[in-house]
Design a protein around this motif. Structure first.
Motif, mmCIF file in Angstrom:
data_model
loop_
_atom_site.group_PDB
_atom_site.id
_atom_site.type_symbol
_atom_site.label_atom_id
_atom_site.label_comp_id
_atom_site.label_asym_id
_atom_site.label_seq_id
_atom_site.Cartn_x
_atom_site.Cartn_y
_atom_site.Cartn_z
ATOM 1 N N ALA A 196 15.666 11.448 9.109
ATOM 2 C CA ALA A 196 15.722 12.731 8.414
ATOM 3 C C ALA A 196 15.582 12.425 6.933
ATOM 4 N N ILE A 197 14.714 13.152 6.234
ATOM 5 C CA ILE A 197 14.425 12.765 4.850
ATOM 6 C C ILE A 197 15.482 13.253 3.857
ATOM 7 N N ASP A 198 16.567 13.847 4.366
ATOM 8 C CA ASP A 198 17.674 14.177 3.447
ATOM 9 C C ASP A 198 18.710 13.047 3.426
ATOM 10 N N ALA A 227 0.976 0.200 -13.771
ATOM 11 C CA ALA A 227 0.183 1.192 -13.038
ATOM 12 C C ALA A 227 -1.233 1.220 -13.588
ATOM 13 N N ILE A 228 -2.174 1.183 -12.676
ATOM 14 C CA ILE A 228 -3.580 1.351 -13.068
ATOM 15 C C ILE A 228 -4.077 2.588 -12.344
ATOM 16 N N ASN A 229 -4.441 3.606 -13.117
ATOM 17 C CA ASN A 229 -4.842 4.873 -12.517
ATOM 18 C C ASN A 229 -5.773 5.566 -13.499
ATOM 19 N N ALA A 265 0.831 -1.199 0.000
ATOM 20 C CA ALA A 265 0.000 0.000 0.000
ATOM 21 C C ALA A 265 0.865 1.248 0.000
ATOM 22 N N SER A 266 0.237 2.358 -0.323
ATOM 23 C CA SER A 266 0.891 3.661 -0.184
ATOM 24 C C SER A 266 0.673 4.155 1.237
ATOM 25 N N ARG A 267 1.408 5.194 1.594
ATOM 26 C CA ARG A 267 1.208 5.791 2.912
ATOM 27 C C ARG A 267 -0.231 6.283 3.078
ATOM 28 N N SER A 299 -0.751 7.493 -6.884
ATOM 29 C CA SER A 299 -0.366 8.585 -7.785
ATOM 30 C C SER A 299 1.107 8.522 -8.186
ATOM 31 N N GLY A 300 1.961 8.029 -7.291
ATOM 32 C CA GLY A 300 3.383 7.942 -7.618
ATOM 33 C C GLY A 300 4.205 9.075 -7.040
ATOM 34 N N ALA A 301 3.931 9.453 -5.797
ATOM 35 C CA ALA A 301 4.747 10.454 -5.093
ATOM 36 C C ALA A 301 6.173 9.918 -4.955
ATOM 37 N N ILE A 302 7.166 10.844 -4.916
ATOM 38 C CA ILE A 302 8.563 10.371 -4.848
ATOM 39 C C ILE A 302 8.799 9.455 -3.649
ATOM 40 N N GLN A 303 8.080 9.725 -2.555
ATOM 41 C CA GLN A 303 8.292 8.876 -1.374
ATOM 42 C C GLN A 303 7.801 7.451 -1.624
ATOM 43 N N HIS A 304 6.789 7.308 -2.465
ATOM 44 C CA HIS A 304 6.343 5.947 -2.793
ATOM 45 C C HIS A 304 7.310 5.302 -3.787
ATOM 46 N N ASP A 364 12.656 20.633 1.737
ATOM 47 C CA ASP A 364 11.236 20.315 1.869
ATOM 48 C C ASP A 364 10.891 19.026 1.111
ATOM 49 N N TYR A 365 9.962 18.267 1.691
ATOM 50 C CA TYR A 365 9.687 16.949 1.092
ATOM 51 C C TYR A 365 9.050 17.036 -0.287
ATOM 52 N N ASN A 366 8.522 18.206 -0.636
ATOM 53 C CA ASN A 366 7.906 18.362 -1.961
ATOM 54 C C ASN A 366 8.901 18.704 -3.062
ATOM 55 N N ASP A 378 -10.567 3.106 -14.684
ATOM 56 C CA ASP A 378 -11.144 3.070 -13.344
ATOM 57 C C ASP A 378 -10.782 1.717 -12.731
ATOM 58 N N LEU A 379 -10.126 1.771 -11.603
ATOM 59 C CA LEU A 379 -9.638 0.527 -11.004
ATOM 60 C C LEU A 379 -10.774 -0.421 -10.649
ATOM 61 N N PHE A 380 -11.930 0.126 -10.315
ATOM 62 C CA PHE A 380 -13.031 -0.746 -9.894
ATOM 63 C C PHE A 380 -13.556 -1.601 -11.049
HETATM 64 C C1 LIG Z 1 7.928 12.205 5.614
HETATM 65 C C2 LIG Z 1 7.091 11.536 4.585
HETATM 66 C C3 LIG Z 1 7.274 10.199 4.365
HETATM 67 C C4 LIG Z 1 6.486 9.529 3.434
HETATM 68 N N1 LIG Z 1 6.704 8.206 3.230
HETATM 69 C C5 LIG Z 1 5.938 7.555 2.327
HETATM 70 C C6 LIG Z 1 6.139 6.174 2.055
HETATM 71 O O1 LIG Z 1 7.017 5.523 2.630
HETATM 72 N N2 LIG Z 1 5.323 5.567 1.166
HETATM 73 C C7 LIG Z 1 4.327 6.242 0.498
HETATM 74 O O2 LIG Z 1 3.614 5.616 -0.305
HETATM 75 N N3 LIG Z 1 4.138 7.538 0.717
HETATM 76 C C8 LIG Z 1 4.907 8.211 1.616
HETATM 77 N N4 LIG Z 1 4.669 9.535 1.844
HETATM 78 C C9 LIG Z 1 3.438 10.145 1.276
HETATM 79 C C10 LIG Z 1 3.540 10.579 -0.172
HETATM 80 O O3 LIG Z 1 4.086 11.873 -0.223
HETATM 81 C C11 LIG Z 1 2.127 10.602 -0.793
HETATM 82 O O4 LIG Z 1 1.302 11.450 -0.048
HETATM 83 C C12 LIG Z 1 1.458 9.233 -0.876
HETATM 84 O O5 LIG Z 1 2.339 8.291 -1.432
HETATM 85 C C13 LIG Z 1 0.192 9.320 -1.695
HETATM 86 O O6 LIG Z 1 -0.501 8.097 -1.681
HETATM 87 P P1 LIG Z 1 -1.486 7.718 -2.884
HETATM 88 O O7 LIG Z 1 -0.749 7.695 -4.156
HETATM 89 O O8 LIG Z 1 -2.188 6.473 -2.486
HETATM 90 O O9 LIG Z 1 -2.574 8.888 -2.823
HETATM 91 P P2 LIG Z 1 -2.874 10.045 -3.842
HETATM 92 O O10 LIG Z 1 -1.668 10.829 -4.137
HETATM 93 O O11 LIG Z 1 -4.065 10.734 -3.322
HETATM 94 O O12 LIG Z 1 -3.247 9.284 -5.177
HETATM 95 C C14 LIG Z 1 -4.397 8.528 -5.365
HETATM 96 C C15 LIG Z 1 -4.450 8.130 -6.830
HETATM 97 O O13 LIG Z 1 -5.554 7.270 -7.056
HETATM 98 C C16 LIG Z 1 -6.106 7.570 -8.320
HETATM 99 N N5 LIG Z 1 -7.499 7.112 -8.313
HETATM 100 C C17 LIG Z 1 -8.517 7.566 -7.547
HETATM 101 N N6 LIG Z 1 -9.644 6.883 -7.809
HETATM 102 C C18 LIG Z 1 -9.337 5.988 -8.772
HETATM 103 C C19 LIG Z 1 -10.081 5.000 -9.460
HETATM 104 N N7 LIG Z 1 -11.379 4.789 -9.224
HETATM 105 N N8 LIG Z 1 -9.454 4.258 -10.395
HETATM 106 C C20 LIG Z 1 -8.139 4.464 -10.674
HETATM 107 N N9 LIG Z 1 -7.397 5.379 -10.051
HETATM 108 C C21 LIG Z 1 -7.973 6.124 -9.105
HETATM 109 C C22 LIG Z 1 -5.957 9.072 -8.448
HETATM 110 O O14 LIG Z 1 -5.969 9.439 -9.820
HETATM 111 C C23 LIG Z 1 -4.613 9.321 -7.774
HETATM 112 O O15 LIG Z 1 -3.559 9.306 -8.723
HETATM 113 C C24 LIG Z 1 5.472 10.228 2.741
HETATM 114 C C25 LIG Z 1 5.312 11.591 2.947
HETATM 115 C C26 LIG Z 1 6.107 12.245 3.860
HETATM 116 C C27 LIG Z 1 5.921 13.709 4.072
#
Ligand SMILES: Cc1cc2nc3c(=O)[nH]c(=O)nc-3n(C[C@H](O)[C@H](O)[C@H](O)COP(=O)(O)OP(=O)(O)OC[C@H]3O[C@@H](n4cnc5c(N)ncnc54)[C@H](O)[C@@H]3O)c2cc1C
Ligand SMILES: Nc1ncnc2c1ncn2[C@@H]1O[C@H](COP(=O)(O)O)[C@@H](O)[C@H]1O
Lengths: 312, 249
Positions: free
Chosen positions: B119-121, A280-282, A229-231, A263-268, B12-14, A300-302
């Motif tokens: 630390a995220i760096d 990737a399915i998105n 899972a993602s965070r 979504s593919g955040a750098i942390q993921h 910054d993490y972004n 749509d993933l569903f």
């Molecule tokens: C200090 C720190 C540490 C972190 N560590 C981690 C880590 O270890 N791992 C991690 O994963 N994240 C980590 N993060 C969080 C990271 O920055 C993101 O916020 C997180 O990965 C986002 O998760 P997500 O992709 O599930 O959610 P979102 O970014 O909200 O993405 C959800 C995605 O689902 C898609 N979607 C929605 N509905 C549907 C549907 N019906 N069918 C198909 N697609 C759909 C959307 O288009 C979107 O792209 C960390 C952040 C910080 C600040």
């Protein structure tokens, strides 16, 4: 002389995958490799460890004080072994156990610790990822003893058989009187472990609820996959914390990683971008996950996930 | 009980970091800097413990350049009472930071020291464990729940298999994981108030601590890039590709 002490991932059940990959890193260093097996009731594990290829000696510390791998009790034992055994290197897996214990060992030895090594350039020089894997640093240790944790996905596991090391009991385990184990909630699953699975199906915030993870579990069952899972999915309570893949979660590199509603955040990405094949399915065609996916499906993933489960 | 909290100023993490062309590190000039996210969680936890009447004073500490004062002000705006900057312009590494924190802990005598898990760096995940070792204290790393009691603290830890709870003798060191809490944003009035809170500047020499790096960074490079992939038009096409092209199912 290079003599390496590898701290095995504790388990009363057998040799764990992270121990084998840590030994893979040890093999790159060259030199004699000793493995410390610690815990309670680990005689059988010690015997199994002695059969691992390339291990010269197994040290077994079997004591009630070590039953739960508490760092306060484990670290002094390791430090004692390093001092009496004259080890040049101490390696531990980059698991929550290794990350908890290795820095404590290093500080007691007054040496730096090198986290998450992904490459061995020479006995004192290593590569490791920094900034969520967006940069790779080559670092040289200036200390007499090198203490490092090993990123499992970066090294080949050694063969679990073919060796015949001597097993030696070590004493000296004691209760530091600082901490006690109260209890745990361990996720039970019939599926493979995330960090050693060949296939992983991971869900993100797009899954909308924990119940919807059944869609991923059905697919995972068909593929013999682990579920990650993602965070965002963990924070939302869809799945337990130990599912988290990423910079600050688990680092994985399966043959096939299927990211669903992530979504593919750098942390993921930091936790999975070394997977061999990424799907990737998105529903958002702009989602950054598509930039690293080998096969992207905008859908749509569903609808897409049940279809996929039906066809594999 | 007094609580000491360690906060680091990081990119910054972004920000998508860029490796410097000369391979000596990553670009940090004109890049947004913030408090390490895990340290925000650490400050928040301390503030909540104080609000719950379990802590009396919160001292935040950073080891870094003058600009780290901004990070300390942020922590003060979140609710910390006073701040200490261990002014240091060069690179900081975990062991050196742990030694500086040890010196301050010996001076301040806190019941609890809270740090981020990582630390995220540098992504090191070491400083808390090292500090606990140097002080001879217990360590509750990767905490998702912290419950202080008389002379002890119960810490629930995020571990590979799930969760584990340990009981630690106080004083102790705790490092935060993501699920411990959701840090607050500092309100404008609190940001104003924070400007008047005490911020002391000391240096490593004054603390009798050696911050010289033990690890020499020989070079920093970009990671190998993944070759770009393709979009498939349907689930059928995806399955076909996975079977015949990638051969992973
Ligand atoms: C200090 C720190 C540490 C972190 N560590 C981690 C880590 O270890 N791992 C991690 O994963 N994240 C980590 N993060 C969080 C990271 O920055 C993101 O916020 C997180 O990965 C986002 O998760 P997500 O992709 O599930 O959610 P979102 O970014 O909200 O993405 C959800 C995605 O689902 C898609 N979607 C929605 N509905 C549907 C549907 N019906 N069918 C198909 N697609 C759909 C959307 O288009 C979107 O792209 C960390 C952040 C910080 C600040
Ligand atoms: N230079 C620093 N100043 C203050 N605290 C720090 C510093 N470096 C690390 N820390 C603390 O130690 C934690 C873990 O950092 P690290 O071991 O570098 O991953 C951080 O979350 C901070 O709480």
């Amino acid at each position: 002389m290079t003599t390496i002490l590898v701290i095995a991932e504790p388990s009363a059940e057998g040799v764990k995958a992270p121990t084998l990959t840590t030994l893979g890193a040890a093999a790159k260093l060259g030199g004699a490799v000793h493995v410390l097996v610690l815990g309670q009731g680990v005689a059988g594990v010690a015997d199994a460890t002695a059969k691992i290829a390339g291990v010269a000696k197994v040290l077994v510390a079997d004591a009630a004080e070590l039953a739960h791998g508490l760092a306060e009790n484990v670290a002094p034992l390791v430090v004692g072994l390093v001092k009496s055994g004259g080890y040049s290197h101490v390696l531990a897996p980059s698991t929550t156990f290794g990350k908890n214990v290795a820095p404590r060992v290093a500080a007691l030895l007054d040496v730096a610790q090198i986290s998450d090594i992904t490459g061995v350039e020479s006995p004192d020089t290593f590569t490791r990822p920094i900034y969520a894997g967006n940069a790779i640093a080559t670092v040289q240790s200036l200390d007499p003893v090198k203490v490092a944790t090993v990123r499992g996905t970066a090294f080949e596991a050694v063969q679990a058989t073919g060796g015949s090391a001597a097993v030696e009991a070590v004493s000296g385990a004691a209760d530091a009187g600082l901490s006690t184990f109260v209890g745990n909630e361990v996720s039970k699953s019939e599926r493979p472990e995330l960090t050693s699975a060949r296939v992983i199906v991971s869900g993100g915030r797009g899954m909308q609820s924990g119940d919807n993870f059944h869609l991923l579990e059905a697919l995972a069952d068909k593929l013999g996959a682990a579920v990650g899972a993602s965070r965002a999915a963990v924070d939302a309570g869809f799945v337990p914390n130990d599912y988290q893949v990423g910079q600050t979660g688990k680092i994985v590199a399966p043959e096939l990683y299927i990211a669903v509603g992530i979504s593919g955040a750098i942390q993921h990405l930091a936790g999975m971008k070394d997977s061999k094949v990424i799907v990737a399915i998105n529903k958002d065609e702009e989602a950054p996950i598509f930039q690293i996916a080998d096969y992207g499906l905008v859908a749509d993933l569903f609808k897409a996930v049940p279809e996929l489960t039906g066809q594999v | 009980m007094k609580i000491l909290v360690a906060v680091k100023r990081v990119v910054d993490y972004n920000v998508k970091v860029r490796v410097k062309a000369d391979g000596t590190g990553v670009e940090t000039a004109n890049v947004k800097m913030s408090m390490n996210p895990f340290d925000e969680i650490a400050v928040e936890e301390a503030v909540r413990l104080k609000e719950a009447g379990k802590a009396t004073e919160i001292v935040v500490v950073s080891v870094g350049p003058t600009q780290a004062q901004e990070t300390l002000r942020t922590a003060l705006a979140m609710g910390a009472d006073r701040a200490i900057l261990v002014q240091h312009d060069g690179e900081t590494q975990s062991l050196g930071v742990a030694k500086a924190l040890k010196a301050l802990a010996e001076k301040e005598q806190p019941g609890l020291v809270i740090l981020g898990k990582q630390a995220i760096d540098d992504d090191a995940n070491q400083t808390g464990q090292m500090l606990a070792a140097l002080l001879g204290w217990a360590q509750g790393t990767f905490a998702s729940k912290v419950v202080p009691a008389e002379g002890t603290v119960a810490v629930t830890r995020e571990i590979d298999g799930g969760l584990e709870t340990v009981e630690l003798k106080l004083p102790a060191v705790v490092t935060t994981d993501l699920r411990l809490n959701e840090p607050r944003y500092a309100s404008l009035p609190n940001i104003m108030k924070a400007k008047k809170k005490p911020l002391e500047v000391v240096d490593a020499v004054g603390l009798g601590v050696d911050l010289t790096p033990r690890l020499k960074t020989l070079k920093v490079v970009e990671p190998a890039k993944r070759a770009g992939g393709i979009k498939v038009g349907s689930v059928e096409e995806l399955v076909a590709k996975l079977k015949t092209e990638a051969r992973v199912i």
